[in-house]
Design a protein around this motif. Structure first.
Motif, PDB file in Angstrom:
ATOM      1  N   SER A  10       0.800  -1.216   0.000  1.00 48.02           N
ATOM      2  CA  SER A  10       0.000   0.000   0.000  1.00 48.02           C
ATOM      3  C   SER A  10       0.840   1.277   0.000  1.00 48.02           C
ATOM      4  O   SER A  10       0.484   2.255  -0.650  1.00 48.02           O
ATOM      5  CB  SER A  10      -0.960   0.004   1.190  1.00 48.02           C
ATOM      6  OG  SER A  10      -0.259  -0.024   2.411  1.00 48.02           O
ATOM      7  N   TYR A  14       2.277   2.762  -3.743  1.00 48.47           N
ATOM      8  CA  TYR A  14       1.714   4.074  -4.069  1.00 48.47           C
ATOM      9  C   TYR A  14       2.810   5.092  -4.396  1.00 48.47           C
ATOM     10  O   TYR A  14       2.799   5.712  -5.462  1.00 48.47           O
ATOM     11  CB  TYR A  14       0.838   4.605  -2.929  1.00 48.47           C
ATOM     12  CG  TYR A  14       0.286   5.976  -3.255  1.00 48.47           C
ATOM     13  CD1 TYR A  14      -0.769   6.111  -4.151  1.00 48.47           C
ATOM     14  CD2 TYR A  14       0.860   7.128  -2.729  1.00 48.47           C
ATOM     15  CE1 TYR A  14      -1.241   7.365  -4.511  1.00 48.47           C
ATOM     16  CE2 TYR A  14       0.396   8.390  -3.078  1.00 48.47           C
ATOM     17  CZ  TYR A  14      -0.663   8.502  -3.967  1.00 48.47           C
ATOM     18  OH  TYR A  14      -1.120   9.742  -4.332  1.00 48.47           O
ATOM     19  N   LEU A  45      -3.426   2.012  -9.108  1.00 52.63           N
ATOM     20  CA  LEU A  45      -3.594   3.013  -8.057  1.00 52.63           C
ATOM     21  C   LEU A  45      -4.964   3.659  -8.181  1.00 52.63           C
ATOM     22  O   LEU A  45      -5.368   4.067  -9.272  1.00 52.63           O
ATOM     23  CB  LEU A  45      -2.512   4.093  -8.162  1.00 52.63           C
ATOM     24  CG  LEU A  45      -1.051   3.640  -8.238  1.00 52.63           C
ATOM     25  CD1 LEU A  45      -0.133   4.848  -8.376  1.00 52.63           C
ATOM     26  CD2 LEU A  45      -0.670   2.792  -7.035  1.00 52.63           C
ATOM     27  N   SER A  47      -6.973   6.775  -6.314  1.00 47.94           N
ATOM     28  CA  SER A  47      -6.600   7.864  -5.414  1.00 47.94           C
ATOM     29  C   SER A  47      -7.387   9.138  -5.702  1.00 47.94           C
ATOM     30  O   SER A  47      -7.775   9.389  -6.851  1.00 47.94           O
ATOM     31  CB  SER A  47      -5.102   8.143  -5.575  1.00 47.94           C
ATOM     32  OG  SER A  47      -4.739   9.393  -5.053  1.00 47.94           O
ATOM     33  N   THR A 128      -3.443   4.510   3.031  1.00 51.66           N
ATOM     34  CA  THR A 128      -3.577   3.673   1.849  1.00 51.66           C
ATOM     35  C   THR A 128      -3.838   2.239   2.293  1.00 51.66           C
ATOM     36  O   THR A 128      -3.486   1.849   3.408  1.00 51.66           O
ATOM     37  CB  THR A 128      -2.303   3.699   0.981  1.00 51.66           C
ATOM     38  OG1 THR A 128      -1.169   3.375   1.808  1.00 51.66           O
ATOM     39  CG2 THR A 128      -2.104   5.056   0.338  1.00 51.66           C
ATOM     40  N   GLN A 138      -5.870   4.849  -2.086  1.00 52.98           N
ATOM     41  CA  GLN A 138      -5.572   5.938  -1.153  1.00 52.98           C
ATOM     42  C   GLN A 138      -6.898   6.439  -0.592  1.00 52.98           C
ATOM     43  O   GLN A 138      -7.777   6.878  -1.337  1.00 52.98           O
ATOM     44  CB  GLN A 138      -4.817   7.072  -1.862  1.00 52.98           C
ATOM     45  CG  GLN A 138      -4.352   8.155  -0.897  1.00 52.98           C
ATOM     46  CD  GLN A 138      -3.575   9.266  -1.586  1.00 52.98           C
ATOM     47  OE1 GLN A 138      -3.689   9.455  -2.800  1.00 52.98           O
ATOM     48  NE2 GLN A 138      -2.792  10.007  -0.827  1.00 52.98           N
TER      49      GLN A 138
END
Length: 307
Positions: A10, A14, A45, A47, A128, A138
């Motif tokens: 995580s 990221y 990802l 986010s 995350t 995230q």
């Protein structure tokens, strides 16, 4: 500069992914199963800062053929020993090791295995999580990645690393007081983890109970007391902000440890909670609430490991 990110979970996934997205020279050191997953599905990802699917450079332990300029060590505390064995050939005399781990115990372990001269201090604040399908989510816009020489000096190597990290918009910043920031981060993580895991709920639910706020502040005081004796005292501004964070009415705030607990995953109980309890015991500082959280989480961890 070439950066080796140890772990594509995580945090490592990221931040390493965001750097790789800019064209920075980033390679991920991963286990064979994660390597297969990344080759088949990519590094995904999700986010508030934008979604992405990347196909970064990856290696497994046997593929490393020489040292890197910098190594971002992004593993859980209970994975540290095995990670150290795998990255040996990646560490040279001049390699910077930037450990994104919780607590402080890992600094002694790394200094003993390599050299204190390799170490760069690091304190990360981000929420995350690694989903079961391998994607990284995230959970909030917050991303604050602080790093610096442990003695606070400005050196050519930390200036070069800072320039490298600013290729991506990831909240990277150079700190002259990184050692204090690392202890402050530990205070926040241990407090939030012990409070939410012991009470099995987020801050807002705990605060709303009769005696909830008193419990929260008492547990925080235990942890701060240990750190003031055995570590580096936090700033008053940090303590004021932390007390406010941990007692905000209706807050959904919970620790990553609590999220892992809810999913039945292993937790960093020894690194975040146990090490503090032991430090307190060594100086005769009583920690009844923190010790209760430690025992409760040890029971959980044992059950998970035996499952």
């Amino acid at each position: 500069m070439r950066l080796l990110v140890v772990g594509a979970g995580s945090t490592g996934g990221y931040f390493g992914g965001r750097l790789a997205q800019t064209g920075a020279d980033v390679t991920f050191l991963v286990r064979p199963a994660r390597a297969v997953q990344l080759r088949e599905k990519g590094l995904r990802l999700k986010s508030p800062h934008g979604d992405a699917v990347l196909h970064p450079k990856i290696v497994t332990a046997g593929d490393i053929n020489g040292p890197y300029e910098a190594v971002l060590l992004a593993v859980k505390g209970f994975q540290l020993e095995s990670a150290i064995e795998e990255l040996g050939r990646a560490i040279g005399k001049e390699t910077m090791i930037i450990p994104v781990l919780n607590g402080m115990q890992h600094m002694d372990v790394l200094a003993k295995r390599f050299s204190s001269g390799n170490l760069i201090g690091c304190a990360l604040k981000v929420a995350t999580t690694l989903e079961d399908d391998g994607s990284i989510v995230q959970l909030s816009p917050l991303q604050d990645l602080a790093y610096g020489e442990l003695d606070g000096t400005m050196t050519p190597r930390i200036a070069a690393f800072d320039k490298f990290m600013h290729q991506a918009s990831i909240g990277a910043r150079l700190s002259r007081v990184i050692r204090r920031e690392m202890w402050e981060k530990w205070i926040l993580l241990a407090s939030l983890g012990a409070i939410t895991c012991l009470m099995r709920g987020p801050i807002g639910e705990i605060e709303a109970c009769a005696g909830g706020q008193e419990f929260i502040l008492a547990l925080l005081d235990e942890i701060v007391g240990i750190v003031k004796i055995t570590g580096e005292a936090p700033s008053e501004s940090f303590l004021e902000k932390t007390r406010e964070q941990l007692t905000t009415k209706g807050s959904p705030l919970a620790s990553s440890m609590f999220r892992d607990l809810q999913r039945g995953r292993p937790i960093e109980v020894e690194n975040i909670i146990g090490d503090l309890v032991r430090r307190g015991a060594e100086v005769g500082f009583a920690t009844p609430l923190l010790s209760a959280a430690y025992v409760s989480l040890c029971i959980y961890q044992r059950r998970v490991s035996e499952a």
